[in-house]
Design an enzyme around this catalytic site. Structure first.
Site, PDB file in Angstrom:
ATOM      1  CG  ASP A 177      -8.463  -4.494  -2.626  1.00  0.00           C
ATOM      2  OD1 ASP A 177      -9.677  -4.279  -2.441  1.00  0.00           O
ATOM      3  OD2 ASP A 177      -7.684  -3.660  -3.095  1.00  0.00           O
TER       4      ASP A 177
ATOM      5  CG  HIS B 125      -2.052   0.922   1.129  1.00  0.00           C
ATOM      6  ND1 HIS B 125      -1.958   2.273   1.374  1.00  0.00           N
ATOM      7  CD2 HIS B 125      -3.329   0.687   0.735  1.00  0.00           C
ATOM      8  CE1 HIS B 125      -3.136   2.822   1.153  1.00  0.00           C
ATOM      9  NE2 HIS B 125      -3.985   1.893   0.757  1.00  0.00           N
TER      10      HIS B 125
HETATM   11  N1  ACO Z   1       4.063  -7.960  -4.528  1.00  0.00           N
HETATM   12  C1  ACO Z   1       5.413  -7.955  -4.660  1.00  0.00           C
HETATM   13  N2  ACO Z   1       6.196  -6.863  -4.550  1.00  0.00           N
HETATM   14  C2  ACO Z   1       5.577  -5.707  -4.292  1.00  0.00           C
HETATM   15  C3  ACO Z   1       4.187  -5.623  -4.134  1.00  0.00           C
HETATM   16  C4  ACO Z   1       3.426  -6.801  -4.266  1.00  0.00           C
HETATM   17  N3  ACO Z   1       2.081  -6.768  -4.125  1.00  0.00           N
HETATM   18  N4  ACO Z   1       3.840  -4.339  -3.895  1.00  0.00           N
HETATM   19  C5  ACO Z   1       4.985  -3.640  -3.903  1.00  0.00           C
HETATM   20  N5  ACO Z   1       6.037  -4.460  -4.145  1.00  0.00           N
HETATM   21  C6  ACO Z   1       7.481  -4.084  -4.175  1.00  0.00           C
HETATM   22  C7  ACO Z   1       7.800  -3.274  -5.443  1.00  0.00           C
HETATM   23  O1  ACO Z   1       8.199  -4.125  -6.491  1.00  0.00           O
HETATM   24  C8  ACO Z   1       8.925  -2.397  -4.942  1.00  0.00           C
HETATM   25  O2  ACO Z   1      10.103  -3.203  -4.880  1.00  0.00           O
HETATM   26  P1  ACO Z   1      11.560  -2.522  -5.143  1.00  0.00           P
HETATM   27  O3  ACO Z   1      11.725  -1.514  -4.049  1.00  0.00           O
HETATM   28  O4  ACO Z   1      12.508  -3.637  -5.060  1.00  0.00           O
HETATM   29  O5  ACO Z   1      11.476  -1.896  -6.495  1.00  0.00           O
HETATM   30  C9  ACO Z   1       8.529  -2.073  -3.503  1.00  0.00           C
HETATM   31  O6  ACO Z   1       7.710  -3.181  -3.085  1.00  0.00           O
HETATM   32  C10 ACO Z   1       7.757  -0.766  -3.363  1.00  0.00           C
HETATM   33  O7  ACO Z   1       6.600  -0.847  -4.222  1.00  0.00           O
HETATM   34  P2  ACO Z   1       5.992   0.315  -5.069  1.00  0.00           P
HETATM   35  O8  ACO Z   1       5.356  -0.267  -6.280  1.00  0.00           O
HETATM   36  O9  ACO Z   1       7.020   1.389  -5.267  1.00  0.00           O
HETATM   37  O10 ACO Z   1       4.898   0.838  -4.073  1.00  0.00           O
HETATM   38  P3  ACO Z   1       3.727   1.836  -4.422  1.00  0.00           P
HETATM   39  O11 ACO Z   1       3.451   2.584  -3.187  1.00  0.00           O
HETATM   40  O12 ACO Z   1       4.071   2.636  -5.649  1.00  0.00           O
HETATM   41  O13 ACO Z   1       2.492   0.880  -4.831  1.00  0.00           O
HETATM   42  C11 ACO Z   1       0.702  -0.619  -4.635  1.00  0.00           C
HETATM   43  C12 ACO Z   1       1.520   0.495  -3.943  1.00  0.00           C
HETATM   44  C13 ACO Z   1       0.254  -0.130  -6.000  1.00  0.00           C
HETATM   45  C14 ACO Z   1      -0.519  -0.891  -3.789  1.00  0.00           C
HETATM   46  C15 ACO Z   1       1.571  -1.882  -4.760  1.00  0.00           C
HETATM   47  O14 ACO Z   1       1.951  -2.337  -3.493  1.00  0.00           O
HETATM   48  C16 ACO Z   1       0.849  -2.991  -5.522  1.00  0.00           C
HETATM   49  O15 ACO Z   1       0.885  -3.001  -6.746  1.00  0.00           O
HETATM   50  N6  ACO Z   1       0.172  -3.961  -4.796  1.00  0.00           N
HETATM   51  C17 ACO Z   1      -0.602  -4.993  -5.457  1.00  0.00           C
HETATM   52  C18 ACO Z   1      -1.924  -4.444  -5.953  1.00  0.00           C
HETATM   53  C19 ACO Z   1      -2.888  -4.212  -4.823  1.00  0.00           C
HETATM   54  O16 ACO Z   1      -3.102  -5.027  -3.964  1.00  0.00           O
HETATM   55  N7  ACO Z   1      -3.514  -3.029  -4.856  1.00  0.00           N
HETATM   56  C20 ACO Z   1      -4.530  -2.631  -3.890  1.00  0.00           C
HETATM   57  C21 ACO Z   1      -3.987  -1.571  -2.974  1.00  0.00           C
HETATM   58  S1  ACO Z   1      -5.201  -1.117  -1.774  1.00  0.00           S
HETATM   59  C22 ACO Z   1      -6.280  -0.123  -2.621  1.00  0.00           C
HETATM   60  O17 ACO Z   1      -5.939   0.610  -3.508  1.00  0.00           O
HETATM   61  C23 ACO Z   1      -7.643  -0.234  -2.319  1.00  0.00           C
END
Ligand code: ACO
Length: 427
Positions: A362, A305
């Site tokens: 979620d 998140h």
């Molecule tokens: N699985 C594996 N790795 C992940 C995940 C995941 N679900 N989420 C983040 N990471 C990793 C990224 O690859 C990144 O790794 P790095 O530092 O080695 O490059 C690090 O964690 C930081 O992630 P970001 O993508 O920069 O985080 P951001 O804040 O931009 O994105 C998000 C947040 C979009 C929610 C992301 O965690 C994601 O895509 N999760 C899966 C989708 C999801 O569940 N979305 C619902 C969110 S809740 C809502 O909106 C209602």
């Protein structure tokens, strides 16, 4: 509250104010930045950018705290009805019983949809995603209600109540249509949640007997989804609404933003992921390794998140509710076991621990929707139903703020510099 501050940026000095929120959140006021320095800020994804001040919802992502109008989400989830939360978000206080009764009656009066609009559903293919139908139906309401006036508080209120009444009917009707079932009309004696279940699951011969366990679980899920400050869809609502577009079009834009798999669309992806793991022999470790692999784009949906760097408080409540619902219905869902295993491994794995990736709202919600008989492609519609009062409250907060302006970010241009156009034959 504000204190003055001087910000030193390279050779520039900017007289700024430090704005302090009621929970001691702090921000620099940089509204004079460009006029003073000729520079702008660059913050892709807006991780450091506050776009507004708001009285509605407080989140402390580091501590895992979520409050609506000051009330902890855990207490609201335990003690309130969804319509009380709508009232709280919209008007700032929990309603007393008279206010609650009046408010519920007003919403009930708006549950039916214009008979002509029922024919719209015939135009969609049976395979249409219900989010496509929902966003189209909501924006189509502008064709029937064009007398909006954002300077008139009564008209603002009418527009809000209309959407609270009709969106759940659109949602239920899209389900009925995609299953070849006749539309079921709402009943005046049922409350908001009961009516939704009735419109989804009754048939012409027999009324759906509301299962109190499911009604309670749905009420809880709607409350937990009701607002989450400046998330992608709410920011979209504020962005579109800032141009003074009508409310129906504005909320439809929020629905579209919610649909994306990185936002509300993640709830559908979670169940699809859990089913894939189940069909692949239950080898969840393989999927955890795929998510950790830098050469793969694979993500564990329902994890991570932008704001929470701790356990999402909503996920905590939902995982307990999922356990309760499955137990009460005597359902042994293998997806729940896979989800718990994934959570356990992720909470103890360095990759997830270092990046502070926890289950989000979620992750467990789909398990409850599935137990209710709601099909997977309806999950994000359920999220939209819950988030609606949040979108409406933010929209109203924005348009009634006299300092509100059209939202218009800037950019740093990186394209070609000036060049001359040659006639087509010379190119
Ligand atoms: N699985 C594996 N790795 C992940 C995940 C995941 N679900 N989420 C983040 N990471 C990793 C990224 O690859 C990144 O790794 P790095 O530092 O080695 O490059 C690090 O964690 C930081 O992630 P970001 O993508 O920069 O985080 P951001 O804040 O931009 O994105 C998000 C947040 C979009 C929610 C992301 O965690 C994601 O895509 N999760 C899966 C989708 C999801 O569940 N979305 C619902 C969110 S809740 C809502 O909106 C209602």
């Amino acid at each position: 509250m504000s204190d003055s501050a001087k910000i030193q940026l390279n050779k520039f000095e900017l007289d700024s104010r430090i704005i302090t929120g009621s929970e001691n959140e702090k921000g620099f006021d940089i509204t004079k930045l460009r006029p003073t320095t000729g520079h702008i800020t660059l913050d892709p994804g807006y991780g450091n950018t506050g776009a507004c001040m708001s009285d509605i919802t407080f989140i402390d992502g580091e501590k895992g705290i979520l409050r609506y109008r000051g009330y902890p989400i855990e207490q609201l989830a335990e003690k309130c009805k969804f319509t009380e939360i709508c009232y709280l978000l919209l008007y700032g206080e929990l309603p007393n019983s008279n206010q609650q009764e009046l408010f519920s009656q007003k919403i009930k009066k708006e549950q039916n949809i214009h008979e002509d609009m029922k024919r719209f559903f015939d135009g969609f293919p049976i395979t249409a995603h219900p989010m496509a139908i929902l966003s189209a139906m909501v924006t189509s309401l502008s064709a029937y209600h064009s007398d909006t006036d954002i300077t008139n508080p009564d008209k603002i209120d009418n527009d809000i109540i209309r959407l609270l009444g009709k969106v759940k009917s659109f949602a239920a009707f899209s389900y009925r249509k995609s299953h070849g079932l006749p539309f079921i009309y709402p009943q005046p004696e049922l409350n908001y949640v009961e009516n939704f279940l009735h419109m989804m699951f009754s048939d012409a011969q027999e009324n759906y007997e509301t299962d109190p366990i499911l009604a309670e679980a749905l009420n809880l899920l709607l409350i937990l989804h009701a607002d989450h400050e400046q998330n992608c869809s709410t920011s979209t609502v504020r962005m579109v609404g800032s141009s003074q577009a009508n409310l129906h079009a504005t909320i439809s834009a929020g629905i579209s933003a919610l649909w994306g798999p990185l936002h509300g669309g993640a709830n559908q992806r979670v169940i699809e992921m859990l089913e894939q793991i189940r069909d692949d022999g239950g080898d969840y470790k393989k999927y955890v390794n795929m998510a950790k692999d830098k050469n793969s784009d694979y993500k564990l949906f329902g994890f991570g998140h932008r704001v929470y760097k701790n356990y999402d408080p909503r996920a905590k409540v939902i995982s307990q509710a999922a356990e309760r619902v499955l137990k009460a219905l005597n359902v042994d869902d293998p997806l729940m076991d896979i989800a718990k295993n994934l959570e356990h491994i992720a909470l103890n794995d360095n990759y997830f621990v270092q990046r502070k990736l926890y289950p989000n709202v979620d992750f467990y919600s789909g398990i409850i929707y599935k137990a209710m008989g709601i099909p997977t492609n309806m999950f994000t519609v359920m999220f939209a139903l819950g988030r609606l009062p949040g979108w409406l409250s933010h929209w109203r907060e924005m348009i009634t703020d006299p300092k509100s302006k059209i939202n218009r970010p800037r950019q740093i241009y990186t394209g070609p510099i000036l060049r001359n156009v040659k006639p087509v034959g010379d190119r």
